[in-house]
Design a protein around this motif. Structure first.
Motif, short mmCIF file in Angstrom:
data_model
loop_
_atom_site.label_atom_id
_atom_site.label_comp_id
_atom_site.label_asym_id
_atom_site.label_seq_id
_atom_site.Cartn_x
_atom_site.Cartn_y
_atom_site.Cartn_z
N THR A 149 0.82 -1.21 0.00
CA THR A 149 0.00 0.00 0.00
C THR A 149 0.86 1.26 0.00
OG1 THR A 149 -0.20 -0.16 2.41
CG2 THR A 149 -2.01 -1.06 1.08
N ALA A 150 2.09 1.16 0.50
CA ALA A 150 2.99 2.31 0.45
C ALA A 150 3.61 2.49 -0.93
CB ALA A 150 4.10 2.15 1.49
N GLY A 151 3.52 1.46 -1.77
CA GLY A 151 4.11 1.55 -3.11
C GLY A 151 5.58 1.20 -3.15
N VAL A 152 6.04 0.35 -2.25
CA VAL A 152 7.46 -0.01 -2.22
C VAL A 152 7.84 -0.78 -3.48
CG1 VAL A 152 9.20 -1.40 -1.03
CG2 VAL A 152 7.58 -0.04 0.30
N ASN A 153 8.95 -0.37 -4.09
CA ASN A 153 9.52 -1.10 -5.22
C ASN A 153 11.02 -0.82 -5.25
OD1 ASN A 153 9.98 1.40 -6.74
ND2 ASN A 153 7.77 1.40 -7.16
N GLU A 154 11.66 -1.25 -6.33
CA GLU A 154 13.12 -1.12 -6.41
C GLU A 154 13.59 0.33 -6.51
OE1 GLU A 154 11.39 -1.65 -10.48
OE2 GLU A 154 11.24 -2.73 -8.54
N ARG A 155 12.68 1.27 -6.74
CA ARG A 155 13.07 2.67 -6.89
C ARG A 155 12.78 3.49 -5.62
NH1 ARG A 155 10.39 1.09 -11.18
NH2 ARG A 155 8.47 2.13 -10.53
N THR A 156 12.17 2.87 -4.61
CA THR A 156 11.79 3.62 -3.42
C THR A 156 12.71 3.31 -2.24
OG1 THR A 156 10.22 1.87 -2.82
CG2 THR A 156 9.35 3.76 -4.02
N THR A 157 12.99 4.35 -1.46
CA THR A 157 13.65 4.16 -0.18
C THR A 157 12.57 3.97 0.89
OG1 THR A 157 13.73 6.57 0.07
CG2 THR A 157 15.70 5.47 -0.78
N VAL A 158 12.93 3.26 1.96
CA VAL A 158 11.93 2.81 2.93
C VAL A 158 12.43 3.06 4.35
CG1 VAL A 158 10.58 0.84 3.76
CG2 VAL A 158 11.25 0.97 1.34
N THR A 159 11.54 3.55 5.21
CA THR A 159 11.76 3.51 6.65
C THR A 159 10.70 2.62 7.27
OG1 THR A 159 12.70 5.75 6.77
CG2 THR A 159 11.84 4.81 8.80
N VAL A 160 11.12 1.68 8.10
CA VAL A 160 10.20 0.84 8.86
C VAL A 160 10.28 1.27 10.32
CG1 VAL A 160 9.64 -1.50 9.62
CG2 VAL A 160 10.46 -1.11 7.27
N ILE A 161 9.13 1.61 10.89
CA ILE A 161 9.07 2.04 12.29
C ILE A 161 8.51 0.89 13.12
CG2 ILE A 161 8.11 3.69 13.92
CD1 ILE A 161 8.00 5.72 11.67
N GLY A 162 9.36 0.36 14.01
CA GLY A 162 8.94 -0.74 14.88
C GLY A 162 9.72 -2.00 14.61
N ASP A 163 10.32 -2.57 15.67
CA ASP A 163 11.11 -3.79 15.50
C ASP A 163 10.40 -5.01 16.08
OD1 ASP A 163 11.36 -3.33 18.21
OD2 ASP A 163 13.52 -2.96 18.18
N GLY A 164 9.07 -4.94 16.17
CA GLY A 164 8.29 -6.12 16.51
C GLY A 164 8.16 -7.05 15.32
N ALA A 165 7.37 -8.10 15.48
CA ALA A 165 7.25 -9.09 14.41
C ALA A 165 6.68 -8.50 13.13
CB ALA A 165 6.38 -10.25 14.90
N VAL A 166 5.72 -7.56 13.24
CA VAL A 166 5.17 -6.95 12.04
C VAL A 166 6.21 -6.06 11.37
CG1 VAL A 166 3.43 -5.35 11.15
CG2 VAL A 166 2.78 -7.10 12.81
N GLY A 167 6.93 -5.26 12.17
CA GLY A 167 7.96 -4.41 11.59
C GLY A 167 9.03 -5.22 10.89
N LEU A 168 9.47 -6.31 11.49
CA LEU A 168 10.48 -7.16 10.86
C LEU A 168 9.92 -7.81 9.60
CD1 LEU A 168 12.06 -8.79 14.03
CD2 LEU A 168 12.97 -6.91 12.66
N SER A 169 8.65 -8.18 9.63
CA SER A 169 8.01 -8.73 8.42
C SER A 169 7.92 -7.67 7.33
CB SER A 169 6.61 -9.25 8.76
OG SER A 169 6.68 -10.33 9.66
N ALA A 170 7.72 -6.41 7.72
CA ALA A 170 7.68 -5.33 6.74
C ALA A 170 9.06 -5.13 6.10
CB ALA A 170 7.20 -4.04 7.39
#
Length: 344
Positions: A162-183
């Protein structure tokens, strides 16, 4: 049979409950091989008012089909199956659009007369549309990773998609729980080359690096925002995956997102309003996300799990017998465990 019930905050019990049986022709009965405790289970565990009668709990499980109703096609006794965290018919207009969480004939585990997932067996409504067959045996070493398909891995994937992540996007993941690690794992799978993981628990962020995070930011608040911007040339990242559900996490997400970028939130929100003020409006920030329609993603993600290209089951760091479910809840609430498997 034995099953987990919640009576109030901090009060989890494993008790005898009636064995599940077929109620409708569209039902199946599944003997549970593995279930688990979700981070969202910790919200009622921390705040539910005490009651005299417990409620069934749990929404992530896989198991073996023991019985099917007369209207169920494509499933038979002995099939190993995984159940997404919302049951659905997979045929209504919303399901056909990939929004199984809004199924016109679906619902949630543990609601009404529907069994919770943390038990020895579960009656599965709309079984033909809900359950996904797995080409593995009951003792497969892949069961932990396959169990993540019920919720946590598709939720991380939904956040990234839903964020539109692909090979051209940079990403920040907030949260190191199981969902964050899965993200993190999902963003890497979708081709992102720079993935900043914001978390401060070293064992978890180390796993995040193995999943694909290129940078780890332990700082929080304005200090954390400044650090992410330093790592991204001052602009922030194109996408932010907010996997916590608390207001400070969303504030951080708006602070680290690049102008014109997208924040996706999949952490169950524990706040009533979202502050998207005029400065965010001027920056053309998009807010998206929501509860993940896991059933829509399972068949897409399944081959990578079966073939070992991804190992989302590594988010599980403790396995307990079902009878020790109260200990599992305490361990997760106290941050002693990342995610706990319950094995009947």
């Amino acid at each position: 049979m034995r099953a987990t019930l919640i009576y109030g905050a901090g009060d989890i019990r494993v008790e005898n409950v009636p064995d599940p049986v077929i109620h409708e022709g569209t039902d199946a009965v599944v003997r549970v091989l593995r279930s688990c405790i979700c981070g969202s289970d910790l919200w009622p565990y921390g705040a539910k008012p005490a009651e005299d009668q417990g409620d069934r709990i749990g929404h992530e499980f896989l198991g073996v089909v023991e019985d099917v109703g007369r209207e169920v096609a494509g499933l038979r006794r002995g099939d190993v199956v995984v159940a997404p965290f919302v049951w659905a018919d997979n045929t209504c207009d919303f399901c056909r659009e990939g929004l199984h969480t809004s199924c016109r004939h679906g619902g949630f585990w543990g609601a009404g007369d529907v069994d919770g997932g943390q038990g020895e067996a579960v009656r599965v409504p709309q079984a033909e549309g809900t359950l996904v067959k797995l080409a593995v045996g009951e003792d497969s070493a892949l069961l932990p990773s396959l169990l993540t398909l019920s919720d946590v891995f598709p939720t991380g994937h939904h956040c990234a998609v839903t964020a539109g992540v692909n090979e051209r996007t940079t990403v920040t993941v907030i949260g190191d729980g199981a969902v964050g690690l899965s993200a993190v794992l999902a963003a890497k799978r979708l081709g992102a080359e720079q993935i900043v993981l914001m978390g401060r628990h070293k064992a978890r962020t180390d796993l995040g690096r193995e999943f694909g995070a290129t940078d780890v930011v332990a700082e929080r608040g304005e200090e954390g925002v400044e650090r992410v911007r330093e790592l991204t040339g001052g602009d922030g990242t194109h996408t932010v995956l907010e996997c916590v559900g608390l207001e400070p996490a969303l504030d951080t997400a708006f602070g680290v997102v690049r102008s014109g970028g997208t924040v996706s939130r999949v952490g169950a929100p524990q706040y009533p309003t979202v502050k998207m003020d005029f400065p965010l409006f001027l920056r053309n920030i998009t807010l998206t996300g929501g509860v993940a329609p896991a059933r829509a993603y399972i068949e897409e993600l399944l081959p990578d799990v079966l073939e070992g290209r991804v190992r989302p089951g590594r988010v599980f760091d403790r396995t307990l017998p079902l009878e020790q479910a109260p200990d599992g809840y305490r361990a997760m609430a106290d941050r002693e465990a990342l995610k706990v498997i319950l094995q009947p």
